[in-house]
Design a protein around this motif. Structure first.
Motif, PDB file in Angstrom:
ATOM      1  N   VAL A  81       0.835  -1.199   0.000  1.00 36.08           N
ATOM      2  CA  VAL A  81       0.000   0.000   0.000  1.00 36.08           C
ATOM      3  C   VAL A  81       0.872   1.251   0.000  1.00 36.08           C
ATOM      4  O   VAL A  81       1.816   1.366   0.791  1.00 36.08           O
ATOM      5  CB  VAL A  81      -0.930   0.021   1.233  1.00 36.08           C
ATOM      6  N   ILE A  82       0.573   2.176  -0.886  1.00 34.69           N
ATOM      7  CA  ILE A  82       1.276   3.451  -0.932  1.00 34.69           C
ATOM      8  C   ILE A  82       0.490   4.496  -0.142  1.00 34.69           C
ATOM      9  O   ILE A  82      -0.708   4.333   0.112  1.00 34.69           O
ATOM     10  CB  ILE A  82       1.482   3.926  -2.386  1.00 34.69           C
ATOM     11  N   LYS A  83       1.156   5.577   0.254  1.00 34.08           N
ATOM     12  CA  LYS A  83       0.482   6.653   0.989  1.00 34.08           C
ATOM     13  C   LYS A  83      -0.295   7.506  -0.007  1.00 34.08           C
ATOM     14  O   LYS A  83       0.136   8.571  -0.428  1.00 34.08           O
ATOM     15  CB  LYS A  83       1.510   7.484   1.748  1.00 34.08           C
ATOM     16  N   ALA A  84      -1.473   7.014  -0.351  1.00 32.71           N
ATOM     17  CA  ALA A  84      -2.178   7.520  -1.527  1.00 32.71           C
ATOM     18  C   ALA A  84      -3.121   8.673  -1.257  1.00 32.71           C
ATOM     19  O   ALA A  84      -3.699   9.221  -2.193  1.00 32.71           O
ATOM     20  CB  ALA A  84      -2.959   6.368  -2.173  1.00 32.71           C
ATOM     21  N   ARG A  85      -3.310   9.066   0.010  1.00 28.28           N
ATOM     22  CA  ARG A  85      -4.256  10.140   0.318  1.00 28.28           C
ATOM     23  C   ARG A  85      -3.521  11.458   0.553  1.00 28.28           C
ATOM     24  O   ARG A  85      -2.554  11.511   1.321  1.00 28.28           O
ATOM     25  CB  ARG A  85      -5.087   9.779   1.545  1.00 28.28           C
ATOM     26  N   LEU A  86      -3.987  12.510  -0.117  1.00 24.36           N
ATOM     27  CA  LEU A  86      -3.373  13.839  -0.020  1.00 24.36           C
ATOM     28  C   LEU A  86      -4.460  14.887   0.204  1.00 24.36           C
ATOM     29  O   LEU A  86      -5.578  14.754  -0.321  1.00 24.36           O
ATOM     30  CB  LEU A  86      -2.621  14.186  -1.308  1.00 24.36           C
ATOM     31  N   VAL A  87      -4.123  15.914   0.941  1.00 22.79           N
ATOM     32  CA  VAL A  87      -5.020  17.058   1.094  1.00 22.79           C
ATOM     33  C   VAL A  87      -4.303  18.284   0.530  1.00 22.79           C
ATOM     34  O   VAL A  87      -3.246  18.691   1.024  1.00 22.79           O
ATOM     35  CB  VAL A  87      -5.403  17.295   2.563  1.00 22.79           C
ATOM     36  N   ALA A  88      -4.863  18.849  -0.541  1.00 18.64           N
ATOM     37  CA  ALA A  88      -4.249  19.989  -1.231  1.00 18.64           C
ATOM     38  C   ALA A  88      -5.246  21.133  -1.306  1.00 18.64           C
ATOM     39  O   ALA A  88      -6.348  21.062  -0.759  1.00 18.64           O
ATOM     40  CB  ALA A  88      -3.799  19.560  -2.631  1.00 18.64           C
ATOM     41  N   ARG A  89      -4.834  22.196  -1.995  1.00 20.09           N
ATOM     42  CA  ARG A  89      -5.727  23.324  -2.225  1.00 20.09           C
ATOM     43  C   ARG A  89      -5.801  23.608  -3.720  1.00 20.09           C
ATOM     44  O   ARG A  89      -4.820  23.462  -4.447  1.00 20.09           O
ATOM     45  CB  ARG A  89      -5.235  24.571  -1.486  1.00 20.09           C
ATOM     46  N   LYS A  90      -6.988  23.988  -4.163  1.00 22.15           N
ATOM     47  CA  LYS A  90      -7.168  24.367  -5.568  1.00 22.15           C
ATOM     48  C   LYS A  90      -6.495  25.708  -5.835  1.00 22.15           C
ATOM     49  O   LYS A  90      -6.257  26.493  -4.914  1.00 22.15           O
ATOM     50  CB  LYS A  90      -8.655  24.456  -5.910  1.00 22.15           C
ATOM     51  N   ASP A  91      -6.211  25.975  -7.093  1.00 21.00           N
ATOM     52  CA  ASP A  91      -5.617  27.260  -7.449  1.00 21.00           C
ATOM     53  C   ASP A  91      -6.543  28.426  -7.105  1.00 21.00           C
ATOM     54  O   ASP A  91      -6.100  29.566  -6.945  1.00 21.00           O
ATOM     55  CB  ASP A  91      -5.220  27.288  -8.931  1.00 21.00           C
ATOM     56  N   PHE A 153       6.834  11.827  -4.006  1.00 24.35           N
ATOM     57  CA  PHE A 153       5.886  12.831  -3.529  1.00 24.35           C
ATOM     58  C   PHE A 153       4.955  12.217  -2.483  1.00 24.35           C
ATOM     59  O   PHE A 153       4.696  12.822  -1.428  1.00 24.35           O
ATOM     60  CB  PHE A 153       5.076  13.380  -4.699  1.00 24.35           C
ATOM     61  N   LEU A 154       4.454  11.009  -2.750  1.00 25.39           N
ATOM     62  CA  LEU A 154       3.535  10.353  -1.819  1.00 25.39           C
ATOM     63  C   LEU A 154       4.244   9.983  -0.519  1.00 25.39           C
ATOM     64  O   LEU A 154       3.670  10.133   0.568  1.00 25.39           O
ATOM     65  CB  LEU A 154       2.914   9.121  -2.464  1.00 25.39           C
ATOM     66  N   ASP A 155       5.465   9.509  -0.617  1.00 24.13           N
ATOM     67  CA  ASP A 155       6.227   9.173   0.595  1.00 24.13           C
ATOM     68  C   ASP A 155       6.401  10.392   1.485  1.00 24.13           C
ATOM     69  O   ASP A 155       6.345  10.300   2.720  1.00 24.13           O
ATOM     70  CB  ASP A 155       7.598   8.595   0.227  1.00 24.13           C
ATOM     71  N   ALA A 156       6.599  11.549   0.860  1.00 24.60           N
ATOM     72  CA  ALA A 156       6.864  12.767   1.630  1.00 24.60           C
ATOM     73  C   ALA A 156       5.603  13.432   2.155  1.00 24.60           C
ATOM     74  O   ALA A 156       5.604  13.991   3.257  1.00 24.60           O
ATOM     75  CB  ALA A 156       7.648  13.758   0.761  1.00 24.60           C
ATOM     76  N   HIS A 157       4.507  13.362   1.380  1.00 23.19           N
ATOM     77  CA  HIS A 157       3.327  14.156   1.721  1.00 23.19           C
ATOM     78  C   HIS A 157       2.050  13.340   1.925  1.00 23.19           C
ATOM     79  O   HIS A 157       1.056  13.892   2.413  1.00 23.19           O
ATOM     80  CB  HIS A 157       3.061  15.196   0.623  1.00 23.19           C
ATOM     81  N   GLY A 158       2.062  12.070   1.554  1.00 19.34           N
ATOM     82  CA  GLY A 158       0.832  11.290   1.593  1.00 19.34           C
ATOM     83  C   GLY A 158       0.504  10.715   2.961  1.00 19.34           C
ATOM     84  O   GLY A 158       1.318  10.707   3.876  1.00 19.34           O
ATOM     85  N   ARG A 159      -0.730  10.247   3.064  1.00 22.05           N
ATOM     86  CA  ARG A 159      -1.221   9.586   4.265  1.00 22.05           C
ATOM     87  C   ARG A 159      -1.708   8.186   3.903  1.00 22.05           C
ATOM     88  O   ARG A 159      -2.058   7.911   2.755  1.00 22.05           O
ATOM     89  CB  ARG A 159      -2.386  10.366   4.880  1.00 22.05           C
ATOM     90  N   VAL A 160      -1.736   7.292   4.890  1.00 17.04           N
ATOM     91  CA  VAL A 160      -2.254   5.945   4.671  1.00 17.04           C
ATOM     92  C   VAL A 160      -3.726   6.058   4.278  1.00 17.04           C
ATOM     93  O   VAL A 160      -4.516   6.711   4.973  1.00 17.04           O
ATOM     94  CB  VAL A 160      -2.112   5.085   5.936  1.00 17.04           C
ATOM     95  N   PRO A 161      -4.143   5.434   3.166  1.00 18.72           N
ATOM     96  CA  PRO A 161      -5.525   5.578   2.682  1.00 18.72           C
ATOM     97  C   PRO A 161      -6.479   4.599   3.353  1.00 18.72           C
ATOM     98  O   PRO A 161      -6.897   3.607   2.761  1.00 18.72           O
ATOM     99  CB  PRO A 161      -5.388   5.283   1.184  1.00 18.72           C
ATOM    100  N   LEU A 162      -6.826   4.853   4.609  1.00 13.29           N
ATOM    101  CA  LEU A 162      -7.755   3.967   5.304  1.00 13.29           C
ATOM    102  C   LEU A 162      -9.112   3.961   4.593  1.00 13.29           C
ATOM    103  O   LEU A 162      -9.534   4.970   4.023  1.00 13.29           O
ATOM    104  CB  LEU A 162      -7.935   4.410   6.751  1.00 13.29           C
ATOM    105  N   PRO A 163      -9.819   2.839   4.629  1.00 13.68           N
ATOM    106  CA  PRO A 163     -11.136   2.754   3.974  1.00 13.68           C
ATOM    107  C   PRO A 163     -12.138   3.719   4.603  1.00 13.68           C
ATOM    108  O   PRO A 163     -11.989   4.115   5.766  1.00 13.68           O
ATOM    109  CB  PRO A 163     -11.552   1.296   4.220  1.00 13.68           C
ATOM    110  N   PRO A 164     -13.184   4.092   3.855  1.00 15.25           N
ATOM    111  CA  PRO A 164     -14.154   5.078   4.354  1.00 15.25           C
ATOM    112  C   PRO A 164     -14.944   4.625   5.573  1.00 15.25           C
ATOM    113  O   PRO A 164     -15.473   5.459   6.305  1.00 15.25           O
ATOM    114  CB  PRO A 164     -15.073   5.310   3.148  1.00 15.25           C
TER     115      PRO A 164
END
Length: 353
Positions: A81-91, A153-164
């Motif tokens: 599993v990769i750290k596939a969850r990210l929280v960003a901001r739109k332009d 990028f995911l290693d540095a900024h991502g989170r573990v993608p736990l199920p909903p």
């Protein structure tokens, strides 16, 4: 929590005289208290419901050592599993929640993006000083360019993608526990959860008894959590996933004198896809429902799955509609823990009439 998990167990099921082909045939209600929110302290101490035809037994997962023999081959999914969850901001300043579906190239990935308004090509997202460009829309997903290696990028900024259905933020423990001990190949955005019950000691005991333990890889995509929207199951289209069966694993499977035991529905889909196409590497959209003729798998280790999910449909196809209905009723009555961090079931392939 959805209304599908707010009451006691009720499963709408048609008679065994015909093949079920409706989504509502796989509907059941579950007490929210049975949805596991955290892993137990020791992986192999989870509970195991054993389903063999009309017989149901209850034991601990480590009892698998006594259930498998030197003639059996245990096939595991070594996807990591990769750290596939990210929280960003739109332009434009609004928040954007990103969930990587699959890495498409070194710098690009197919992603789910939760935003208030659909994004158009040319827009971009920001995470700190980093820019993520919107390349194009791909069905329900977006192709995003991370302007650098996606994995870094995911290693540095991502989170573990736990199920909903895990109603909390990812914690430090999840970086280890939402990962199998044999995970090797990065690329999954959801864990092959049947494998979470194995620890190194249990695997060593199985190997010492002569049980073959061999890997394949199927990268689970975020689409695994997408609901079946059509009542007629023949109208449902599965999300695409990559799989690969290594030559050494293929040799062990073909030479198996006992049972080929799949650890998880992902392994079933990979092996059955390979059997159907004759290719040990490729992409699969295989949707297994009751009535499917299995060719590659004899027994299955699996978790307890969501109502109306493709995973529940696969298990019902494998072990039989009525036996699985009874097994789930027993699991609720005995207060088994459900879903990713929950308990497990071992079942043998139903004999078709």
């Amino acid at each position: 929590m959805s209304s599908a998990t707010t009451a006691w167990f009720r499963w709408r099921w048609v008679g065994v005289a015909r093949v079920t082909n409706r989504r509502s045939d796989f509907r059941f209600d579950l007490p929210p208290s049975l949805i596991a929110q955290h892993p137990i302290a020791r992986r192999s101490a989870s509970r195991l419901l054993v389903l063999r035809g009309d017989s149901i037994d209850h034991c601990r997962f480590e009892a698998l050592v006594d259930m498998l023999t030197a003639d059996d081959v245990l096939v595991v999914n070594d996807s990591r599993v990769i750290k596939a969850r990210l929280v960003a901001r739109k332009d434009s300043g609004g928040q954007a929640e990103i969930l990587v579906e699959r890495v498409d190239s070194d710098s690009r990935a197919i992603c789910q993006v939760r935003v208030s308004k659909a994004l158009k090509p040319g827009r971009f997202l920001e995470l700190g000083e980093h820019r993520i460009d919107v390349v194009e829309r791909v069905g329900e997903f977006y192709l995003l360019d991370f302007n650098g290696p996606v994995d870094e990028f995911l290693d540095a900024h991502g989170r573990v993608p736990l199920p909903p259905y895990i109603d909390r933020d990812a914690q430090t423990e999840d970086e280890e526990r939402y990962q199998t001990v044999y995970a090797r190949e990065p690329g999954a955005v959801a864990a092959p959860t049947a494998g979470l019950h194995f620890d190194e000691d249990l695997l060593a005991r199985l190997r010492a008894n002569g049980v073959g333990v061999v890997p394949l890889t199927l990268h689970v995509g975020a689409g695994t959590f997408q609901p079946v929207r059509q009542e007629d199951l023949s109208q449902h289209r599965m999300h695409e996933e990559r799989y690969a069966v290594p030559p050494t694993s293929r040799q062990a499977i073909d030479a198996c004198r006992g049972r080929v035991v799949a650890v998880g529905t992902t392994v079933v889909r990979a092996l059955e896809s390979a059997a159907a196409t004759g290719c040990d590497r490729g992409e699969t959209r295989l949707f297994i429902t009751p009535g499917y003729g299995f060719r590659a798998v004899d027994a299955l280790v699996t978790n307890f799955h969501l109502p109306e999910s493709t995973l529940l449909m696969l298990v019902s196809a494998f072990a039989g509609v009525e036996p699985v209905r009874r097994a789930y009723r027993e699991a609720v009555r005995h207060r088994y823990r459900f879903f990713s961090y929950g308990d497990a079931m071992f079942c043998e392939r139903a004999i078709r009439a």
